[in-house]
Design a protein around this motif. Structure first.
Motif, mmCIF file in Angstrom:
data_model
loop_
_atom_site.group_PDB
_atom_site.id
_atom_site.type_symbol
_atom_site.label_atom_id
_atom_site.label_comp_id
_atom_site.label_asym_id
_atom_site.label_seq_id
_atom_site.Cartn_x
_atom_site.Cartn_y
_atom_site.Cartn_z
ATOM 1 N N ASP A 12 0.878 -1.174 0.000
ATOM 2 C CA ASP A 12 0.000 0.000 0.000
ATOM 3 C C ASP A 12 0.909 1.216 0.000
ATOM 4 O O ASP A 12 1.941 1.221 0.676
ATOM 5 C CB ASP A 12 -0.895 -0.014 1.247
ATOM 6 N N ASP A 13 0.527 2.242 -0.783
ATOM 7 C CA ASP A 13 1.430 3.396 -0.865
ATOM 8 C C ASP A 13 1.307 4.323 0.338
ATOM 9 O O ASP A 13 2.072 5.259 0.471
ATOM 10 C CB ASP A 13 1.215 4.162 -2.182
ATOM 11 N N ASP A 14 0.327 4.078 1.203
ATOM 12 C CA ASP A 14 0.149 4.960 2.355
ATOM 13 C C ASP A 14 0.792 4.338 3.594
ATOM 14 O O ASP A 14 0.326 3.316 4.096
ATOM 15 C CB ASP A 14 -1.347 5.177 2.584
ATOM 16 N N VAL A 17 -1.548 3.588 6.572
ATOM 17 C CA VAL A 17 -2.405 2.414 6.382
ATOM 18 C C VAL A 17 -1.580 1.134 6.545
ATOM 19 O O VAL A 17 -2.022 0.172 7.181
ATOM 20 C CB VAL A 17 -3.072 2.460 4.992
ATOM 21 N N ASP A 56 -3.184 -3.050 -2.526
ATOM 22 C CA ASP A 56 -3.987 -1.863 -2.825
ATOM 23 C C ASP A 56 -4.124 -1.755 -4.346
ATOM 24 O O ASP A 56 -3.181 -2.036 -5.080
ATOM 25 C CB ASP A 56 -3.276 -0.623 -2.266
ATOM 26 N N ARG A 58 -4.733 1.013 -6.044
ATOM 27 C CA ARG A 58 -4.113 2.227 -6.537
ATOM 28 C C ARG A 58 -2.698 2.311 -5.997
ATOM 29 O O ARG A 58 -2.474 2.577 -4.829
ATOM 30 C CB ARG A 58 -4.933 3.416 -6.043
ATOM 31 N N LEU A 59 -1.765 2.065 -6.899
ATOM 32 C CA LEU A 59 -0.370 2.024 -6.476
ATOM 33 C C LEU A 59 0.439 3.006 -7.305
ATOM 34 O O LEU A 59 0.056 3.337 -8.421
ATOM 35 C CB LEU A 59 0.199 0.622 -6.707
ATOM 36 N N PRO A 60 1.560 3.467 -6.774
ATOM 37 C CA PRO A 60 2.388 4.344 -7.593
ATOM 38 C C PRO A 60 2.937 3.566 -8.793
ATOM 39 O O PRO A 60 3.501 2.491 -8.620
ATOM 40 C CB PRO A 60 3.511 4.794 -6.665
ATOM 41 N N GLY A 61 2.718 4.081 -9.968
ATOM 42 C CA GLY A 61 3.319 3.493 -11.164
ATOM 43 C C GLY A 61 2.492 2.433 -11.849
ATOM 44 O O GLY A 61 2.514 2.338 -13.057
ATOM 45 N N ALA A 85 -9.879 2.045 -2.134
ATOM 46 C CA ALA A 85 -10.670 3.136 -1.587
ATOM 47 C C ALA A 85 -11.879 3.423 -2.459
ATOM 48 O O ALA A 85 -12.819 4.061 -2.041
ATOM 49 C CB ALA A 85 -9.811 4.394 -1.456
ATOM 50 N N HIS A 86 -11.859 2.997 -3.703
ATOM 51 C CA HIS A 86 -12.976 3.346 -4.600
ATOM 52 C C HIS A 86 -13.150 2.242 -5.631
ATOM 53 O O HIS A 86 -12.890 2.417 -6.801
ATOM 54 C CB HIS A 86 -12.734 4.687 -5.276
#
Lengths: 208, 494
Positions: A12-14, A17, A56, A58-61, A85-86
């Motif tokens: 996860d990029d956060d 979290v 996750d 939504r990840l960077p890249g 998240a969405h």
């Protein structure tokens, strides 16, 4: 092998979290390893143990869904639990079709994640067990002599010793000896067991 | 009777003189008014206005001269050679047509103005002396060279003034009618001065009876008829012109309104679209801290249920819950300020705050595309403006930069946002390291519906520019060797 400590990977990029998930999973006594990106995960040395991946979307890249495909293409078969998240329905369908264990929407219920992790680890454990058994069987098959490897398919296709002897041009007594040897080496105590084992390592019946 | 070789003494009927001056003024007004119509029209309509206007004006100028001649009473019967009279009318119409043509052109330089006034002046002088030549009376006409020259020079000078006035007054403004009336009075008086100078240049020496073939006697009835017809023609021309002008102004006003409405709609649409694109990013932004909070909270409950011996870990989890709560709340207040609806409001605000709010919202979008953001903000840059609209402009510029760098390979993806003080306001720069743009594209990107994106509609920059211009600032693009630079200014005062 099957006794190795299970491990949960989290991408996860956060960071906040990630840390929270580690606490939650750690609280049920599981080992956790955290990654900020898909790349980090790919470059890490993963222990040989039952494992699963909390990913996750939504990840960077790269999107988590694309990463799922990338892993499959690289022959890395690890059960995946998606968190997003969405999420929308097409996304969920795509992930599940590609073999995901679960698709959770952030913020998720702790029990849902833990249940999914248990299912995923169980699935990986079973898969690893199966793989290990097949590896053992293949090893056993490797230990057969060329003549025994020739006789095995004929035995599992249900031929009598006499018929096998005629087929390979030898005496019935010799076939009997080969048959006893290969049953022992393959670890089969009955013809039925031998048929099952042969089937698992893909040895076909040569005769209908 | 008057003896031979003696000059005839004429006298002026001042009522007639006044009427001639009035006709000159009305004709001048028509000329000024019609120039605007000819300028506004195109193609056949323009030709129609040009010829109709030239006829009305020509008749007016001609009638003024003729009236002026009628005002001059000689003690002998005077008749007029009518073919010559018609020739003078033709000259007047041609000179008017030429003048209208010159004054209604897109541009009028000094050369055109001088050439035009020489031709027009020559036309008016020609009209005058041709009309004089139409006189049939028992006298020889002598001209004083000095006064003739003076009258021609005056005709040229007044033509120049007339052309310049017509050119300057052809646009419709609030004060164009009173200004035209003033200018028409000046021009009318000037034409009259020219005329009476020309009249003074002539002296009449008694002679034998003239050749009266094709000559007519102009009765006072005919004289008044000429004035009335002339006035009717000119007034008709002015009325038509004014009706047409109102109609076209109405059409223009409606088109303007429709355009403004469409633009306002598009502003809303792109705002909604931008919000849609942002919605995913925002959901992520809010849900991340919420996920951490819920997960940490659940962890704490589990720990406590199990006896809560690991106090250090519990304390850390609770501290993170507090941090993430603040983080979520900050995201929400940023969104709320973005969503504030209503008329554009002008409030004093710090442009750096606007930049920080937008970069906060766009942060994850940048990270996702592996773009590094650098901001270089000069402290204390207060402007008057609409916060939401300025945010919209910045989001648009940054989104464009992200789109430009999305497929960039081989060099770092960098976004630089700078703010600086200027003499009359604030300068904001958004610079990316994308592929940049061709100079001809840089000229066109602010046009509505011009886009270089496959899925774009080409409104973002056009709307951004109108927002910045409504703030009294400017927005422009600079093509760099490695990337693009967008700059806008916002003045400190409205």
């Amino acid at each position: 092998m099957a006794d190795a400590e299970p491990i949960v990977f989290v991408i996860d990029d956060d960071p906040s979290v990630r840390r929270a998930i580690r606490r939650l999973i750690g609280s049920v006594g599981l080992q956790v390893e955290l990654f900020g990106s898909a790349r980090e995960f790919l470059h890490s040395r993963r222990p040989d143990a039952p494992s699963c991946l909390v990913l996750d979307i939504r990840l960077p890249g790269i999107s988590g869904l694309d990463f799922q495909c990338e892993l499959a293409a690289a022959n890395i078969h690890i059960p995946i639990i998606f968190i997003t998240a969405h999420g929308d329905i097409p996304m969920t369908v795509r992930a599940m079709k590609a073999g995901a264990v679960e698709f959770l929407t952030k913020p998720f219920h702790d029990q849902d994640l833990l249940d999914a992790i248990h299912v995923a680890l169980e699935r990986d454990r079973a898969k690893r067990k199966q793989e290990a058994e097949i590896a053992t069987l293949l090893q056993r098959w490797e230990s057969l002599t060329p003549r025994e490897r020739e006789v095995l398919p004929l035995v599992v296709s249900g031929l009598l010793n006499k018929q096998i002897a005629a087929e390979i041009g030898t005496s019935e007594t010799t076939v009997k000896v080969h048959r006893g040897q290969l049953m022992r080496k393959m670890g089969a105590d009955s013809l039925a067991a031998l048929v099952r084992l042969a089937e698992r390592i893909g040895i076909p019946n040569t005769k209908p | 009777m008057i003896s031979a070789s003696a000059a005839l003494t004429g006298s002026y009927d001042y009522n007639e003189v006044a009427r001639s001056v009035l006709i000159a003024i009305v004709a001048s007004y028509a000329a000024l008014d019609l120039t605007g119509r000819v300028t506004a029209a195109r193609g056949r309509v323009r030709l129609a206005w040009l010829s109709g206007g030239a006829i009305a004006m020509g008749i007016g100028i001609w009638a003024m001269h003729f009236k002026g001649m009628m005002a001059f009473h000689l003690p002998v019967p005077v008749e007029y050679h009518w073919p010559t009279v018609l020739a003078s009318l033709l000259v007047a119409v041609l000179a008017s047509a030429f003048a209208l043509y010159v004054a209604s052109r897109h541009k009028m330089g000094w050369r055109e103005a001088f050439a035009g006034s020489v031709i027009m002046g020559a036309g008016i002088a020609g009209l005058h002396y041709i009309a004089m030549a139409a006189m049939r009376l028992p006298a020889n006409t002598r001209y004083s060279p000095l006064l003739v020259t003076a009258s021609i020079l005056l005709a040229i000078l007044f033509s120049l003034i007339g052309l310049l006035m017509a050119f300057g007054l052809r646009e419709e403004t609030r004060w164009s009618v009173p200004r035209r009336l003033g200018s028409a009075t000046v021009m009318g008086v000037a034409i009259s001065v020219m005329h009476y100078t020309g009249m003074a240049a002539a002296s009449f020496i008694f002679a034998s009876s003239p050749n009266l073939s094709h000559a007519v006697n102009i009765s006072s009835l005919a004289n008044n008829g000429i004035s009335i017809v002339t006035l009717v023609v000119i007034v008709a021309a002015i009325t038509t012109s004014s009706v047409e002008r109102r109609a076209s102004a109405e059409v223009e006003r409606r088109a303007d309104e429709a355009l403004q409405e469409a633009q306002a709609k598009l502003t809303r649409v792109t705002r909604v679209q931008a919000m849609g694109e942002l919605a995913a990013a925002i959901a992520h932004e809010v849900n991340q801290p919420l996920t951490a909070i819920v997960t940490n909270g659940n962890f704490c409950l589990r720990e406590l249920a199990a006896g809560g011996r690991n106090l250090e870990e519990l304390r850390e989890a609770i501290a993170e819950i507090v941090n993430d709560g603040a983080r979520a709340s900050a995201v929400i207040s940023r969104i709320r300020s973005l969503l504030v609806k209503g008329a554009p409001e002008r409030a004093e605000l710090d442009i750096n705050e606007v930049i920080q709010e937008v970069t906060g919202l766009i942060r994850s979008e940048l990270a996702r595309n592996r773009i590094s953001l650098r901001t270089d903000l000069t402290a204390d840059l207060r402007v008057r403006g609409d916060r939401v609209q300025l945010q919209q402009v910045l989001i648009n510029l940054i989104m464009n930069s992200i789109d430009a760098m999305r497929t960039l390979a081989g060099r770092p993806r960098k976004l630089l946002i700078k703010s600086a003080k200027q003499s009359d306001g604030v300068l904001v720069q958004v610079q990316d390291s994308g592929p940049g743009m061709e100079p001809e594209v840089a000229d066109r990107i602010f046009e509505p519906f011009f886009t270089t994106k496959a899925e774009g509609i080409g409104m973002g920059l056009s709307i951004s520019r109108s927002i910045i211009e409504s703030h009294g600032g400017r927005l422009w693009a600079v093509a760099l060797p490695n990337g693009a630079l967008f700059e806008f200014t916002v003045p400190t005062q409205d």
